[in-house]
Write a protein that holds these residues in place. Structure first.
Motif, short mmCIF file in Angstrom:
data_model
loop_
_atom_site.label_atom_id
_atom_site.label_comp_id
_atom_site.label_asym_id
_atom_site.label_seq_id
_atom_site.Cartn_x
_atom_site.Cartn_y
_atom_site.Cartn_z
N THR A 59 45.36 20.69 6.49
CA THR A 59 44.43 20.57 5.39
C THR A 59 43.61 19.29 5.48
O THR A 59 42.44 19.63 5.30
N LYS A 60 44.06 18.27 5.95
CA LYS A 60 43.08 16.95 6.14
C LYS A 60 41.96 17.23 7.13
O LYS A 60 40.95 17.06 6.90
N MET A 61 42.68 17.86 8.21
CA MET A 61 41.77 18.27 9.43
C MET A 61 40.62 19.27 8.95
O MET A 61 39.46 19.18 9.28
N ILE A 62 41.09 20.61 8.47
CA ILE A 62 40.02 21.29 7.77
C ILE A 62 39.11 20.52 6.99
O ILE A 62 37.80 20.94 6.96
N ASP A 63 39.62 19.84 5.82
CA ASP A 63 38.59 19.02 4.99
C ASP A 63 37.58 18.29 5.82
O ASP A 63 36.51 18.15 5.39
N LYS A 64 37.94 17.94 6.89
CA LYS A 64 36.92 16.93 7.74
C LYS A 64 35.70 17.88 8.59
O LYS A 64 34.73 17.51 8.60
N ARG A 65 36.33 19.28 8.69
CA ARG A 65 35.55 19.90 9.33
C ARG A 65 34.88 20.94 8.87
O ARG A 65 33.98 21.65 9.43
N ILE A 66 35.29 21.18 7.73
CA ILE A 66 34.51 22.55 6.84
C ILE A 66 33.12 22.25 6.59
O ILE A 66 32.65 21.24 6.45
N GLU A 67 32.34 23.35 6.57
CA GLU A 67 30.92 23.32 6.43
C GLU A 67 30.71 22.81 4.85
O GLU A 67 31.46 23.29 3.78
N SER A 68 29.90 21.98 4.93
CA SER A 68 29.49 21.35 3.57
C SER A 68 28.66 22.27 2.59
O SER A 68 28.51 22.15 1.62
N GLY A 69 27.91 23.00 3.44
CA GLY A 69 26.89 24.05 2.77
C GLY A 69 27.74 25.10 1.88
O GLY A 69 26.98 25.76 0.91
N ALA A 70 28.84 25.27 2.26
CA ALA A 70 29.63 26.44 1.39
C ALA A 70 30.03 25.97 -0.02
O ALA A 70 30.31 24.65 0.03
N SER A 71 30.26 27.01 -0.98
CA SER A 71 30.56 26.36 -2.19
C SER A 71 32.24 25.72 -2.28
O SER A 71 32.69 26.23 -1.17
N ALA A 72 32.40 25.07 -3.37
CA ALA A 72 33.85 24.55 -3.43
C ALA A 72 34.76 25.69 -3.35
O ALA A 72 36.04 25.59 -2.51
N GLU A 73 34.46 26.94 -4.09
CA GLU A 73 35.54 27.77 -3.95
C GLU A 73 35.53 28.51 -2.84
O GLU A 73 36.79 28.77 -2.32
N GLU A 74 34.55 28.70 -2.13
CA GLU A 74 34.68 29.21 -0.85
C GLU A 74 35.37 28.30 0.31
O GLU A 74 36.18 28.81 1.00
N ARG A 75 35.13 27.12 0.30
CA ARG A 75 35.96 26.15 1.02
C ARG A 75 37.38 26.22 0.72
O ARG A 75 38.16 26.18 1.63
N GLU A 76 37.63 26.27 -0.67
CA GLU A 76 39.19 26.41 -0.75
C GLU A 76 39.81 27.61 -0.20
O GLU A 76 40.72 28.01 0.28
N VAL A 77 38.88 28.85 -0.28
CA VAL A 77 39.36 30.21 0.31
C VAL A 77 39.70 30.21 1.68
O VAL A 77 40.58 30.33 2.07
N ARG A 78 38.71 29.24 2.45
CA ARG A 78 38.55 29.42 3.71
C ARG A 78 39.72 28.35 4.20
O ARG A 78 40.64 28.72 5.25
N LYS A 79 40.08 27.24 3.54
CA LYS A 79 41.15 26.43 3.82
C LYS A 79 42.33 27.21 3.58
O LYS A 79 43.38 27.09 4.45
N ARG A 80 42.89 27.82 2.57
CA ARG A 80 43.94 28.68 2.23
C ARG A 80 44.28 29.54 3.31
O ARG A 80 45.33 29.88 3.78
#
Length: 96
Positions: A59-80
């Motif tokens: 989760t920590k690594m994904i948070d560092k590398r995930i696209e900042s352009g995606a919405s917060a909800e989309e980031r959470e779905v991708r991370k999950r």
């Protein structure tokens, strides 16, 4: 403790991704085992603890590398999806 020693402990704790108090405990155990000739204490962990730790690190690594352009909800779905794995394999995992 002197400020310099506290800084060294904090640096060691950061490198080992742990808290200051846990770092002090582990460093004392290491020091005592070296000075008394006793084997280093073994840390027992369960597979559930290992799985939880792996998910936390992922989760920590994904948070560092995930696209900042995606919405917060989309980031959470991708991370999950990345942390839990594909739905087709979730039922076959032994740690679940």
């Amino acid at each position: 403790m002197p400020v310099e020693l506290t800084a060294e402990v904090d640096s060691w704790a950061e490198q080992h991704e742990t808290t200051r108090s846990e770092a002090i405990r582990r460093l004392v155990e290491i020091g005592l085992s070296k000075s008394s000739g006793i084997k280093k204490p073994r840390v027992l962990s369960t597979s559930k603890q290992g799985a939880a730790r792996a998910a936390e690190l992922a989760t920590k690594m994904i948070d560092k590398r995930i696209e900042s352009g995606a919405s917060a909800e989309e980031r959470e779905v991708r991370k999950r999806k990345l942390v839990e794995g594909p739905s087709a394999f979730r039922s076959t995992r032994k740690d679940r």
